[in-house]
Design an enzyme around this catalytic site. Structure first.
Site, short mmCIF file in Angstrom:
data_model
loop_
_atom_site.label_atom_id
_atom_site.label_comp_id
_atom_site.label_asym_id
_atom_site.label_seq_id
_atom_site.Cartn_x
_atom_site.Cartn_y
_atom_site.Cartn_z
N VAL A 147 0.83 -1.21 0.00
CA VAL A 147 0.00 0.00 0.00
C VAL A 147 0.86 1.25 0.00
O VAL A 147 0.62 2.19 -0.77
CB VAL A 147 -0.97 -0.01 1.20
CG1 VAL A 147 -1.72 1.33 1.30
CG2 VAL A 147 -1.95 -1.16 1.10
N LYS A 183 -6.65 -3.23 -5.76
CA LYS A 183 -6.66 -4.64 -6.10
C LYS A 183 -5.25 -5.05 -6.51
O LYS A 183 -4.65 -4.41 -7.38
CB LYS A 183 -7.63 -4.93 -7.24
CG LYS A 183 -9.08 -4.62 -6.94
CD LYS A 183 -10.01 -5.10 -8.06
CE LYS A 183 -9.77 -4.38 -9.38
NZ LYS A 183 -10.17 -2.95 -9.33
N ASN A 235 -14.57 -5.26 1.84
CA ASN A 235 -13.90 -6.55 1.67
C ASN A 235 -14.76 -7.71 2.14
O ASN A 235 -14.75 -8.79 1.53
CB ASN A 235 -12.56 -6.54 2.40
CG ASN A 235 -11.47 -5.84 1.60
OD1 ASN A 235 -11.69 -5.48 0.44
ND2 ASN A 235 -10.32 -5.63 2.20
N ILE A 242 -18.65 -13.29 -8.73
CA ILE A 242 -19.52 -14.45 -8.58
C ILE A 242 -18.94 -15.65 -9.34
O ILE A 242 -19.66 -16.47 -9.88
CB ILE A 242 -20.98 -14.16 -9.01
CG1 ILE A 242 -21.07 -13.74 -10.48
CG2 ILE A 242 -21.61 -13.11 -8.11
CD1 ILE A 242 -22.52 -13.71 -11.00
N TYR A 243 -17.61 -15.73 -9.35
CA TYR A 243 -16.93 -16.86 -9.98
C TYR A 243 -16.59 -17.89 -8.91
O TYR A 243 -15.89 -17.58 -7.96
CB TYR A 243 -15.65 -16.41 -10.69
CG TYR A 243 -15.91 -15.61 -11.93
CD1 TYR A 243 -16.00 -16.23 -13.17
CD2 TYR A 243 -16.06 -14.22 -11.87
CE1 TYR A 243 -16.24 -15.50 -14.33
CE2 TYR A 243 -16.30 -13.48 -13.02
CZ TYR A 243 -16.39 -14.13 -14.24
OH TYR A 243 -16.64 -13.41 -15.38
N GLY A 261 -14.70 -21.16 -7.27
CA GLY A 261 -13.31 -21.58 -7.41
C GLY A 261 -12.82 -22.35 -6.20
O GLY A 261 -13.60 -23.01 -5.51
N CYS A 302 -5.81 -9.55 2.24
CA CYS A 302 -6.92 -8.70 2.67
C CYS A 302 -8.15 -9.48 3.12
O CYS A 302 -8.56 -9.38 4.28
CB CYS A 302 -7.32 -7.75 1.53
SG CYS A 302 -6.04 -6.55 1.12
N LYS A 336 -4.06 -15.11 -6.70
CA LYS A 336 -4.82 -14.61 -7.84
C LYS A 336 -3.84 -14.23 -8.93
O LYS A 336 -2.64 -14.08 -8.67
CB LYS A 336 -5.68 -13.40 -7.45
CG LYS A 336 -4.87 -12.21 -6.96
CD LYS A 336 -5.73 -11.00 -6.63
CE LYS A 336 -6.13 -10.25 -7.87
NZ LYS A 336 -6.81 -8.97 -7.57
N ARG A 363 0.05 -15.33 0.31
CA ARG A 363 -0.54 -15.34 1.64
C ARG A 363 -1.96 -15.91 1.59
O ARG A 363 -2.78 -15.45 0.82
CB ARG A 363 -0.56 -13.92 2.22
CG ARG A 363 0.80 -13.44 2.69
CD ARG A 363 0.80 -11.99 3.11
NE ARG A 363 0.69 -11.09 1.96
CZ ARG A 363 0.75 -9.76 2.04
NH1 ARG A 363 0.89 -9.18 3.22
NH2 ARG A 363 0.65 -9.02 0.95
#
Length: 443
Positions: free
Chosen positions: A11, A157, A214, A256-257, A259, A266, A327, A334
């Site tokens: 950040v 993000k 979040n 709305i995926y 996985g 976060c 991702k 983490r």
């Protein structure tokens, strides 16, 4: 404007670099001398697309500097941004020791009016803690120097942080001090030109907004994973369900995926911290507990599918894993679902050959050298002598692979897809045993 950023992590570095990019004079302060030396050489300690160019460009122009000198930092900027880590404590609460340390440092060196800005993700009431800490140190010094404390949460993000900062959806400023609010509005004017994105509110509402945002996104992910698990048991296809419900504008297609579960720095931390905050306020946040529980269970789904397919006979097998980061677009591992999978496979006596475009060094840092873990330079290299391919992260280069080559490389034509990248019918036509998330067939 002159800006000081305390903390040169994700950040802090993005914030400092982007403020410098629009012409501000930014000084980043960090307690880690090695990190400061790296940044002074133009080396970036994190993976974030485009960040290295912004840092190097503004460092060369003299608008972005790095130091370990706290006193220099307090003297430099009218704006004193606190962007240090708030790791989770054992009980799930946010650990504020680093935030308090910065507040004490500001109090020790303050000589004239400053606007102290909480950029770190912190529990409701932290601005008051920061104010009281600075005020107490000033009282010890026998000094009466005015200062303001405001909340300005980040909404970056990973993988798109530069764009998020330069073209924000919203800029939240929580302040009970009109003077400080005006100064923050002036500071953010370059990012606020074509329409007013700045939202003013009280400090506590601003602090809660970050956690609520979040938690809402995490809730959407856990909800879809819950429905995906139900779809498998009912013979439905979650991808068709996703399209069907996403067409409703009240729901939309974002987040709305289904996985293998969410991870990162976060969502897991903030859901736990908000749940702890609720308990401390005398409220049982049942939904937040369920979001966390569903996510922890979802991280085991891939391994459960693998174990069922091989009928529990896993010892001595080798698995190719594509994707280690939590991702795409980051090297952050983490709370990544890949870690749950790797450790479950190792505990079952398996070996892993893995590839990730960005997180290989991070994986090596976490796990070191071990005989049952090989990091490969190319995706196809990971398939050699593997009993199956497991996809954990939806990097774009995994979307359209050579399936004939995959089938030839694997010992058995088996794919476990934790991100629903492929069409089940096509994969089965190509001779694969294909297991996805919520697509009508349980492994």
């Amino acid at each position: 404007m002159k800006i000081t950023i305390f903390g040169s992590g994700y950040v802090g570095l993005v914030t400092g670099a982007c403020f410098a990019e629009v012409g501000n004079d930014v000084l980043c302060v960090d307690v880690d001398p090695r990190k400061v030396e790296m940044l002074q050489r133009g080396e970036i300690p994190i993976h974030e697309p485009g960040l290295d160019e912004v840092v190097q460009r503004n460092s060369a122009a003299g608008r972005l500097r790095f130091t370990t000198d706290v006193a220099e930092g307090v003297a430099h900027g009218l704006f004193q941004f606190i962007a240090v880590g708030t790791p989770p404590d054992e009980d799930g609460s946010a650990d504020l020791q680093h935030v308090r340390a910065v507040a004490r440092s500001i109090g020790q060196h303050l000589e004239e009016y400053r606007v102290v800005v909480n950029k770190s993700t912190v529990p409701v009431g932290t601005a008051g803690v920061v104010y009281e800490t600075i005020a107490a140190v000033l009282a010890e010094r026998g000094r009466d120097i005015p200062f303001s404390v405001v909340s300005n949460p980040e909404f970056l993000k990973e993988g798109a942080a530069i764009q998020d900062f330069m073209r924000p959806d919203r800029i939240i400023v929580g302040s009970d001090d009109h003077r400080a609010t005006v100064q923050l509005r002036n500071l953010y004017a370059p990012f606020n030109r074509n329409r007013d994105r700045l939202i003013e509110m009280d400090v506590r509402s601003a602090e809660l907004s970050k956690y609520a945002a979040n938690a809402m996104l995490a809730t959407k992910i856990s909800f879809m994973n819950e429905i995906a698990n139900l779809a498998e048991r009912l013979g439905a296809d979650i991808e068709k369900v996703r399209v069907g419900i996403g067409a409703d504008p009240r729901i939309g297609y974002h987040f709305i995926y289904p996985g293998a579960g969410y991870g990162g720095s976060c969502f897991p931390k903030d859901v736990k911290a908000l749940e702890y905050t609720a308990r401390a306020a005398g409220y049982e946040a049942t939904l937040l507990q369920a979001v966390e529980a569903v996510n922890e269970r979802q991280k085991q789904v891939l391994f459960d599918k693998i174990r069922r397919h091989f009928q529990g006979e896993l010892r001595g097998r080798t698995f190719a894993v594509w994707g280690l980061a939590f991702k795409p677009g980051t090297d952050d591992m983490r709370e990544a679902p890949s870690r749950n999978l790797l450790e479950a496979l190792w505990n079952a006596g398996c070996a892993v050959r893995a590839y990730d475009p960005a997180a290989m060094s991070e994986a090596r840092r976490i796990y070191g050298e071990r005989p049952n873990f090989q990091l490969c330079e190319q995706p196809m290299e990971a398939l050699a002598d593997a009993d199956a391919l497991v996809i954990v992260t939806e990097w774009i280069l995994f979307r359209s692979p050579d399936f004939a080559a995959i089938r030839q490389a694997l010992k058995q034509p088996v794919i476990f897809d934790g991100r629903n990248l492929y069409d089940p019918d096509y994969l089965r036509e190509q001779g694969f045993a294909y297991y996805a998330i919520g697509r009508g067939e349980q492994a």
